[in-house]
Design an enzyme around this catalytic site. Structure first.
Site, PDB file in Angstrom:
ATOM      1  N   HIS A 337      -3.964   6.909   2.556  1.00 17.97           N
ATOM      2  CA  HIS A 337      -4.163   7.297   1.156  1.00 17.97           C
ATOM      3  C   HIS A 337      -5.381   6.583   0.564  1.00 17.97           C
ATOM      4  O   HIS A 337      -6.276   7.230  -0.006  1.00 17.97           O
ATOM      5  CB  HIS A 337      -2.905   6.944   0.357  1.00 17.97           C
ATOM      6  CG  HIS A 337      -2.970   7.275  -1.098  1.00 17.97           C
ATOM      7  ND1 HIS A 337      -2.263   8.304  -1.670  1.00 17.97           N
ATOM      8  CD2 HIS A 337      -3.664   6.684  -2.123  1.00 17.97           C
ATOM      9  CE1 HIS A 337      -2.513   8.352  -2.969  1.00 17.97           C
ATOM     10  NE2 HIS A 337      -3.370   7.365  -3.258  1.00 17.97           N
ATOM     11  N   GLU A 338      -5.430   5.258   0.715  1.00 15.10           N
ATOM     12  CA  GLU A 338      -6.506   4.497   0.070  1.00 15.10           C
ATOM     13  C   GLU A 338      -7.868   4.763   0.715  1.00 15.10           C
ATOM     14  O   GLU A 338      -8.880   4.901   0.025  1.00 15.10           O
ATOM     15  CB  GLU A 338      -6.187   3.001   0.088  1.00 15.10           C
ATOM     16  CG  GLU A 338      -4.868   2.620  -0.566  1.00 15.10           C
ATOM     17  CD  GLU A 338      -4.715   3.099  -2.000  1.00 15.10           C
ATOM     18  OE1 GLU A 338      -5.726   3.471  -2.630  1.00 15.10           O
ATOM     19  OE2 GLU A 338      -3.571   3.123  -2.485  1.00 15.10           O
ATOM     20  N   HIS A 341      -9.341   7.906  -0.606  1.00 13.60           N
ATOM     21  CA  HIS A 341     -10.054   7.786  -1.888  1.00 13.60           C
ATOM     22  C   HIS A 341     -11.543   7.530  -1.636  1.00 13.60           C
ATOM     23  O   HIS A 341     -12.406   8.049  -2.351  1.00 13.60           O
ATOM     24  CB  HIS A 341      -9.473   6.641  -2.715  1.00 13.60           C
ATOM     25  CG  HIS A 341      -8.257   7.008  -3.519  1.00 13.60           C
ATOM     26  ND1 HIS A 341      -8.197   8.120  -4.319  1.00 13.60           N
ATOM     27  CD2 HIS A 341      -7.043   6.386  -3.641  1.00 13.60           C
ATOM     28  CE1 HIS A 341      -7.017   8.177  -4.920  1.00 13.60           C
ATOM     29  NE2 HIS A 341      -6.292   7.135  -4.517  1.00 13.60           N
ATOM     30  N   HIS A 425      -1.056  10.452 -10.951  1.00 12.01           N
ATOM     31  CA  HIS A 425      -0.099  10.332  -9.857  1.00 12.01           C
ATOM     32  C   HIS A 425       1.030  11.353  -9.984  1.00 12.01           C
ATOM     33  O   HIS A 425       1.730  11.615  -9.010  1.00 12.01           O
ATOM     34  CB  HIS A 425       0.482   8.915  -9.803  1.00 12.01           C
ATOM     35  CG  HIS A 425      -0.529   7.875  -9.489  1.00 12.01           C
ATOM     36  ND1 HIS A 425      -1.208   7.181 -10.468  1.00 12.01           N
ATOM     37  CD2 HIS A 425      -1.000   7.415  -8.307  1.00 12.01           C
ATOM     38  CE1 HIS A 425      -2.048   6.329  -9.898  1.00 12.01           C
ATOM     39  NE2 HIS A 425      -1.943   6.450  -8.590  1.00 12.01           N
TER      40      HIS A 425
END
Length: 523
Positions: A337-338, A341, A425
Site C-alpha cells: 500500500h505505502e 503511494h 480512506h
C-alpha cells in the site's frame, strides 16, 4: 496479486504487459533517451491542438515520463508551468501514433491562466495562515508561488507545512493560500498514512536480502535498489532517518516484539515482495522506475496505529500499534500500500483530496492486495481484506473490506455526489468495490478460506475476470490515462481505454470493466 481466473481466456497481467510491449522511462531518462524524439513530437502535437485544453504560449511543458507501445503509440506525461510558475493540477498525458500524429490528450485541467503572477499577500503571511490550519505541532511552513488549477485558476502560495503528530509520528500537509486575497483555497495531507497487515511477526521464518560490510551484516537490499531498513527509535522528530539495522550472524529477529529486529524483518520482506510484484508483473524497476530503492523506518512514534509514505524523504514509516487492538503495522499489504503511494506520485500523482484522493487510496489498497496474492505466503495468503493481519482482536477485525466496503461502518459501497466529501480512506470504498467486482464478480464465494458476499449498487450480476487482468487494467489506466484530478468517472473512462488497449474494445474484459463500474454507480 491473484493467481486464479474465473475466465480461462484471461492471460496473466505479466503476459498482457509483455504482449503490449510497453517500454517506460522516467525523470532524466525521459530527457536523455531515444524517447526524446517522442517528447518532441508530443510537444509539437500538443501545441497544435492546445486550444482543446487551454495550452498557450505562456505555458511550458516538462516531460515527467514516456511510455511507448509496441505499435509505436507514445504516451508522454507532462507537467505545466504558467509564466515560469509550476501549475498544480496542470498535468496532462499526450498520446501520439508511430508517426507522431495526434491521438488525444488526458488533461487534469482545461484552463490554467491567471490574470497576474504578482502576489498581493506576502509569503510570510501565507506561511502563518497555512500553519494555523494544522492539527499537529508545526515545525516548518514553507511557501512557494504557484498556479492552482483545480476549478477556477488562482495564483497561490503553495505552502508545505511539516511537524509532529499526537503520537510523535511525522505529520504534514500542503496548504494553498490565495496569493491575492489570503484565503485558504485547498489543502491535503502529504504524509500519506494508512494501516495495513503484518509479516514476519505474522509469517514465521522468511528469507531477506542483506549486505555484508566491514564484518557486519546490514539490512540493505542491494538486489532491490539498495533499499534500507532502519530503526526509527520511537523518536519525537519527523523521523526522516533512523539507525540502520546491523547484525553479526545474519540471523535477524525472534518472531516476537521483544526483539526490535523482528519488525524490521517484516518491513524488509514486504518491500522486497512489492518490488518484485511491480517488476515481474509490469516491468517496473522500483517506485520511480529508476532502480532506486526506498527506505523503511520501523518503530516510529509512540503507540502509533498507522504507517505512511513520504515523497520528501522517499521513505515509509511504520508504527508499532497500540499493543491492545493492533500490533506493529509491518505487513505485506501495508508495504504494498505505502510503496504504491510512491508509484502513484511518480505517475498520475492523484491529488490527495476529494475523489482523486479516494482513488489514490484505493489504488494503494488494490496493489497492496495484489502484493499479498503474488507473494503467496502461507502465513498471510492473498485476500480482499485490508488490515486483518495485525489486528489483535478475536476474531480479527479488518480495517477495510473490498467486497463490501460499508462493513467497516464508514466506507462507501457506491458512488454518489457526496462521496468526495468523505475522508479519502472511506471514499476509497468505491474503487475497492469496483476492483473486487471486476476481479471476482458479485455474490457469495469463498477464496483462500475467506468468505465474501459482494452486492451491486444497481442490482446487476457481475462476472469477474480474475485479479491479474483487473490489476493489469488498473495499472495501465494509472500510468497512461489518469491525471492528478481524475474522478471516479474519469477512472472508469481511463480503465475502459486501458482494457481496450490490453484486450480489445468489446472484449469480455472490456465489458466486465464497464459492468463493474456501473455496479458501483459510476456510469
Amino acid at each position: 496479486m491473484k493467481k486464479s481466473f474465473i475466465m480461462t481466456t484471461v492471460a496473466s497481467a505479466a503476459v498482457v504487459a509483455a504482449a503490449l510491449g510497453t517500454v517506460a522511462t522516467t525523470g532524466a531518462q525521459a530527457a536523455s533517451s531515444a524517447d526524446a524524439k517522442g517528447v518532441e513530437r508530443a510537444i509539437s502535437a500538443a501545441r497544435a491542438h492546445g486550444s482543446a485544453f487551454g495550452l498557450d504560449a505562456d505555458q511550458g511543458l516538462s516531460a515527467r515520463s514516456v511510455a511507448t507501445d509496441k505499435d509505436g503509440t507514445t504516451h508522454v506525461r507532462f507537467d505545466r508551468t504558467f509564466r515560469g510558475l509550476p501549475v498544480v493540477g496542470g498535468d496532462l498525458v499526450v498520446h501520439t501514433d508511430a508517426s507522431g500524429a495526434w491521438k488525444g490528450v488526458n488533461a487534469a485541467s482545461s484552463s490554467v491562466r491567471v490574470g497576474s503572477t504578482s502576489p498581493a499577500v506576502a509569503a510570510t503571511t501565507a506561511a502563518t495562515t497555512a500553519a494555523a490550519t494544522a492539527d499537529f505541532t508545526v515545525r516548518t511552513s514553507s511557501p512557494t508561488l504557484a498556479v492552482y488549477a483545480y476549478g477556477t485558476p488562482r495564483l497561490v502560495w503553495k505552502t508545505q507545512v511539516d511537524g509532529v503528530g499526537a503520537h510523535r509520528e511525522p505529520a504534514g500537509k500542503v496548504v494553498f493560500v490565495d496569493a491575492r486575497t489570503g484565503a485558504v483555497v485547498d489543502a491535503w495531507a502529504t504524509e500519506l498514512n494508512d494501516a495495513g497487515t503484518g509479516n514476519s511477526l505474522y509469517l514465521g521464518t522468511v528469507t531477506i536480502q542483506t549486505t555484508l560490510s566491514g564484518g557486519s551484516y546490514q539490512m540493505v537490499d542491494a538486489t532491490r535498489g539498495n533499499a534500507r531498513t532502519e530503526d526509527g527509535n520511537n523518536g519525537s522528530t519527523s523521523s526522516t532517518s533512523g539507525t540502520l539495522f546491523t547484525d553479526a550472524d545474519n540471523v535477524w529477529g525472534n518472531n516476537s516484539n521483544s526483539n526490535r529486529q523482528t519488525a524490521a524483518v517484516d518491513a524488509n520482506f514486504g518491500v522486497g515482495a512489492t518490488w518484485d510484484f511491480y517488476k515481474n508483473t509490469f516491468g517496473r524497476n522500483g517506485i520511480k522506475n529508476d532502480g532506486v530503492g526506498a527506505r523503511s523506518l520501523v518503530h516510529v512514534g509512540s503507540n502509533w496505529v498507522n504507517a505512511s509514505w513520504s515523497d520528501s524523504c522517499f521513505c515509509m514509516r511504520y508504527g508499532d500499534g497500540d499493543g491492545v487492538s493492533y500490533g506493529p503495522l509491518v505487513s505485506l499489504d501495508v508495504a504494498g500500500h505505502e510503496m504504491t503511494h510512491g508509484v502513484t506520485s511518480a505517475t498520475a500523482n492523484l491529488a490527495y483530496r476529494r475523489e482523486s484522493g479516494g482513488l489514490n487510496e484505493s489504488t494503494s489498497d488494490v496493489m497492496g492486495t495484489m502484493v499479498e496474492f503474488t507473494a503467496n505466503t502461507t502465513g498471510d495468503p492473498g485476500d480482499y481484506l485490508i488490515g486483518e493481519r495485525f489486528s489483535l482482536k478475536t476474531p480479527a477485525k479488518p480495517l477495510r473490506y473490498m467486497d463490501q466496503p460499508s462493513k467497516d461502518g464508514a466506507s462507501a459501497n457506491c458512488w454518489s455526489k457526496t462521496v468526495g466529501s468523505l475522508d479519502v480512506h472511506y471514499s476509497s470504498g468505491v474503487g475497492n468495490h469496483a476492483f473486487y467486482l471486476l476481479s471476482e464478480g458479485s455474490g457469495a464465494k469463498t477464496i483462500n478460506g475467506v468468505s465474501y458476499n459482494s452486492p451491486t449498487c444497481n442490482g446487476s450480476t457481475v462476472t469477474g475476470i480474475g485479479h491479474d487482468a483487473a490489476a493489469a487494467i488498473w495499472y495501465r489506466a494509472l500510468t497512461t490515462y489518469w491525471t492528478s484530478s481524475t474522478t471516479y468517472a474519469g477512472a472508469r473512462a481511463g480503465m475502459l481505454s486501458a482494457a481496450a488497449d490490453l484486450y480489445g474494445a468489446g472484449s469480455p474484459q472490456y465489458n466486465a470493466t464497464a459492468a463493474a463500474w456501473s455496479a458501483v454507480s459510476v456510469n
